[in-house]
Scaffold this active site. Structure first.
Site, short mmCIF file in Angstrom:
data_model
loop_
_atom_site.label_atom_id
_atom_site.label_comp_id
_atom_site.label_asym_id
_atom_site.label_seq_id
_atom_site.Cartn_x
_atom_site.Cartn_y
_atom_site.Cartn_z
N GLU A 1 -73.43 -12.80 -79.21
CA GLU A 1 -74.68 -12.95 -80.14
C GLU A 1 -75.40 -14.21 -79.37
O GLU A 1 -76.45 -14.24 -79.60
CB GLU A 1 -74.04 -12.90 -81.28
CG GLU A 1 -75.05 -13.50 -82.55
CD GLU A 1 -75.49 -12.23 -83.38
OE1 GLU A 1 -75.00 -11.17 -83.01
OE2 GLU A 1 -75.97 -12.35 -84.32
N ASP A 2 -74.62 -15.20 -79.42
CA ASP A 2 -75.42 -16.58 -79.36
C ASP A 2 -75.28 -17.11 -78.04
O ASP A 2 -75.92 -18.37 -77.73
CB ASP A 2 -74.65 -17.69 -80.42
CG ASP A 2 -74.51 -17.10 -81.75
OD1 ASP A 2 -75.56 -16.27 -82.19
OD2 ASP A 2 -73.78 -17.62 -82.59
#
Ligand code: MN
Length: 481
Positions: free
Chosen positions: A76-77
């Site tokens: 995700e990041d």
């Protein structure tokens, strides 16, 4: 923040036969991937990954789950790819991380309770593997603990979501300790004044009755010292949220809530639970009608313990719960307590079979629901799936059978929408009306005024509702018999 070596040590303590090397690898991988990122608190991002893994170790989760905890935000990041995770950590860990990433993409918007229920079901369904939910719960716990660093409006939204979705999910998985923690953390943001007031009162009562509790504890300790029964004595406080709910429910002020404090006796065997109960009742006067045996008759959520209320040495009432270590673990950690490694090497199938048995058992135990059958259907995560959860553009969830099409969805929304349906857009792409919907899809139905049902629709709709509506419309016009 917990140290890498400490995390590994704690993991090895309950999994002596497992090589912890992947855990160290996952730690280093997460440290590198999040290298230049900080949390809203200003802390290094790795503190979050470490805290999530720490909870998972506390709940004694297996190696892939703890690794996934460390890695859960990498896709995700950070620029980390799915392929990279797969080649470094293997299929199982990569799938768990992907599962968590997928859940993160779902945004809960509705404030409506019925929708929250559908959401919880959908989370379970989308997760595919119950361990994904457990990682997500550990993630949410740490986010709640660090919520004070966010803006007020975000705090409110996340706290409300935690109360509506994650605390009930923890409850459903039998993770009562986590449920209490999530509720109290949310409570402090959703009702800040009530929380502060109640907290002050509890603290005051703790000081005031701390002495009574200590004297009761000492008296019980004295009684037990004359026996060979192994026993731990714990003082216990109800959670603030549960007291608050009880006050609301019974329309009583805090001063009249009796069972806010109590004592827990934890021993080794069931026989010793009853032996301890006998001892307690011999030395202290029990309050008539207060004894409940949840060991011979467990609660429907599987809770087991003996409960009794006695008159303590200072004349005050003390609630006592007696249970084994195993019952204690079960009631604190629930589903996670049952997620155990097999010691030694076993074939993968035996391992899987054990997990499935455990899942079936849990399903049987989760009978305290309005519609256990329906829940069972949605919890078949590891087995097979026969429902999909599809969203309207407004964020409402429709539960449909597997293989359901946009037409089934249209009729689930409204008969008129079904009748006038001419097309469907799923996740921003135009699809055919016989397209099979998947969980998490966002479906928008295109309608045209004056358009009508077609006979060939009967060939591909999956729901009884859509089929009967279409058939009814066609029959009325003599198109079908
Ligand atoms: Mn996270």
């Amino acid at each position: 923040m917990i140290e890498k070596s400490e995390l590994v040590e704690k993991f090895v303590a309950y999994s002596p036969h497992v090589d912890p090397a992947p855990l160290e690898l996952a730690w280093d991988f997460a440290a590198k991937a999040h290298e230049n990122q900080a949390r809203a608190s200003g802390d290094h991002y790795l503190t979050h990954c470490a805290a999530v893994a720490q909870s998972l170790v506390e709940w004694r989760m297996d190696l892939p789950t703890v690794c996934a905890g460390l890695l859960h935000d990498t896709i995700e990041d950070t620029p980390t790819t799915e392929a990279e995770l797969r080649s470094t950590f293997g299929e199982e860990i990569a799938m768990l991380v992907l599962g968590v990433t997928k859940l993160d993409a779902l945004k809960f918007e509705s404030r409506d309770d019925a929708q929250a229920e559908n959401w919880r079901k959908m989370l379970l369904a989308t997760a595919q593997d119950i361990r994904v939910i457990v990682v997500k719960l550990a993630d949410r716990l740490h986010n709640m603990k660090t919520l004070n660093f966010l803006r007020r409006d975000k705090q409110e939204r996340i706290a409300a979501e935690t109360m509506a979705l994650y605390a009930p999910l923890a409850h459903r998985l039998g993770m009562f300790k986590l449920k209490g923690e999530l509720e109290d953390l949310s409570f402090s943001y959703t009702h800040p004044e009530e929380y502060a007031e109640l907290k002050a009162k509890i603290d005051a009562r703790l000081t005031e009755s701390g002495k009574q509790l200590a004297s009761a504890k000492a008296a019980i300790e004295k009684v037990l010292s004359g026996t060979t029964i192994p026993c731990r004595i714990l003082a216990r406080t109800k959670t603030l949220w549960s007291i608050y709910k009880k006050m609301e429910r019974q329309q009583k002020p805090f001063e009249e809530i009796q069972d806010a404090l109590g004592i827990r006796l934890i021993t080794d065997t069931v026989a010793n639970c009853y032996a301890l109960l006998g001892l307690v009742h011999t030395h202290f006067k029990p309050v008539a009608g207060s004894f409940t045996d949840y060991i011979s008759t467990p609660k429907l959520n599987l809770y087991r313990s003996l409960h009794t209320t006695i008159v303590g040495p200072a004349g005050d009432l003390v609630e006592i719960q007696i249970r084994t270590e195993e019952m204690h673990r079960s009631s604190e950690y629930g589903i996670a307590a049952h997620w155990r490694y097999k010691t030694g090497e076993q074939s993968k199938d035996v391992h899987l079979e054990e997990k499935l048995n455990w899942l079936r058992q849990w399903i049987e135990w989760l009978q305290d629901l309005n519609s256990p059958r329906e829940f069972l259907d949605s919890l078949k995560t590891d087995l097979e799936f026969n429902q999909v959860f599809v969203f309207t553009p407004a964020g409402e969830v429709k539960v449909l059978p597997a293989g359901a099409t946009p037409l089934d969805f249209a009729f689930a929304v409204h008969t008129e929408v079904g009748h006038t349906c001419v097309g469907a857009v799923v996740n921003n792409k135009m699809v055919r009306l016989d397209h099979a919907l998947k969980s998490g899809d966002i479906c928008r139905i295109v309608t045209k005024k004056g358009s009508t049902p077609k006979k060939d629709w009967l060939g591909f709709v999956r729901t009884a509702r859509a089929r009967s509506k279409i058939r009814h419309w066609l029959r009325e016009r003599g198109i079908v018999a």
